[in-house]
Design an enzyme around this catalytic site. Structure first.
Site, PDB file in Angstrom:
ATOM      1  CG  LEU A 122      -1.799  -0.532   1.464  1.00  0.00           C
ATOM      2  CD1 LEU A 122      -2.517  -0.916   2.533  1.00  0.00           C
ATOM      3  CD2 LEU A 122      -2.842  -0.292  -0.107  1.00  0.00           C
ATOM      4  N   PRO A 124       3.111   2.456  -2.365  1.00  0.00           N
ATOM      5  CG  PRO A 124       3.605   1.576  -3.907  1.00  0.00           C
ATOM      6  CD  PRO A 124       3.342   1.083  -2.537  1.00  0.00           C
ATOM      7  CE1 TYR A 125      -5.325   4.676  -3.497  1.00  0.00           C
ATOM      8  CE2 TYR A 125      -5.067   4.658  -1.130  1.00  0.00           C
ATOM      9  CZ  TYR A 125      -5.790   4.859  -1.969  1.00  0.00           C
ATOM     10  OH  TYR A 125      -7.272   4.967  -1.331  1.00  0.00           O
ATOM     11  CG  MET A 126      -1.015   4.477   2.171  1.00  0.00           C
ATOM     12  SD  MET A 126      -2.391   4.712   2.388  1.00  0.00           S
ATOM     13  CE  MET A 126      -2.674   5.057   4.779  1.00  0.00           C
ATOM     14  CE  LYS A 129      -6.628   8.442  -3.012  1.00  0.00           C
ATOM     15  NZ  LYS A 129      -6.967   8.725  -3.103  1.00  0.00           N
TER      16      LYS A 129
END
Length: 210
Positions: A122, A124-126, A129
């Protein structure tokens, strides 16, 4: 005026669109291709074909605020995370600024500001964001950033919390409650430049997000 819903075909996006239509809130659902149109047409929801990785500008015509609930999804790689969750969000915020829209409502994630503490898959996603939120905070367009906890598929309660202290450390929130929270935010036009964590809890949404 019309609210543009970016990510309308996602799990939260579809639930929000149904709620908005039932509440007579004018919306335009942004979708990627015509194959996604029938679901919205059956419910009388206006659609526009646009792509966060391509042509986007025309989707904003006649809209006065944006809800960004798009995501690259769990089955894509870091490349899509960069193009959609980061650069797509930045492009959308910049267009909202150029069009002098009244607000940009971003669906982010709780603890996005600490991506290295997230599970490895997670991160890269965080990080995306976190960077998109940082860009929005300094953009001229007024904003609201909603930071849901771990998303689950439980029935709607319309009862939420805005901190882990309220929940005793439980960090989850139903997608249905997120959709209802977005409906409240879309209608609460006086909320500007605010950020809210969102978890399942005990307080009514209107009280928690005030």
């Amino acid at each position: 005026m019309t609210t543009l819903v970016i990510g309308a075909n996602g799990q939260i996006g579809r639930q929000f669109c149904e709620l908005a239509e039932a509440a007579d809130l004018p919306i335009r659902a942004m979708i990627r291709d015509v194959a996604q149109q029938p679901w919205f047409q059956e419910r009388g929801i206006e659609t526009v074909i646009a792509d966060l990785e391509g042509e986007l500008d025309g989707a904003f015509d006649g809209c006065d605020q944006v809800i960004f609930t798009a995501g690259s999804g769990p089955h894509t790689g870091p490349d899509k995370t960069l193009l959609i969750d980061l650069y797509g969000a930045i492009r959308a915020a910049d267009l909202a600024t150029e069009r002098a829209l009244s607000r940009f409502i971003m669906v982010s994630a709780m603890r996005a500001e600490r991506p290295l503490e997230a599970p490895e898959k997670l991160r890269p996603y965080m990080a995306a964001k976190h960077a998109a939120d940082a860009h929005l905070r300094v953009a001229p367009v007024p904003h609201v950033i909603l930071k849901p906890g771990r998303l689950i598929d439980e029935p709607v309660t319309q009862r939420v919390a805005t901190s882990l202290e309220e929940t005793g450390g439980e960090n989850s929130v139903s997608r249905a409650n997120v959709a209802h929270a977005l409906l409240h935010l879309a209608q609460a036009r006086d909320l500007l430049n605010r950020e809210f964590v969102l978890l399942d809890g005990e307080r009514p949404i209107a009280e928690a997000l005030s």
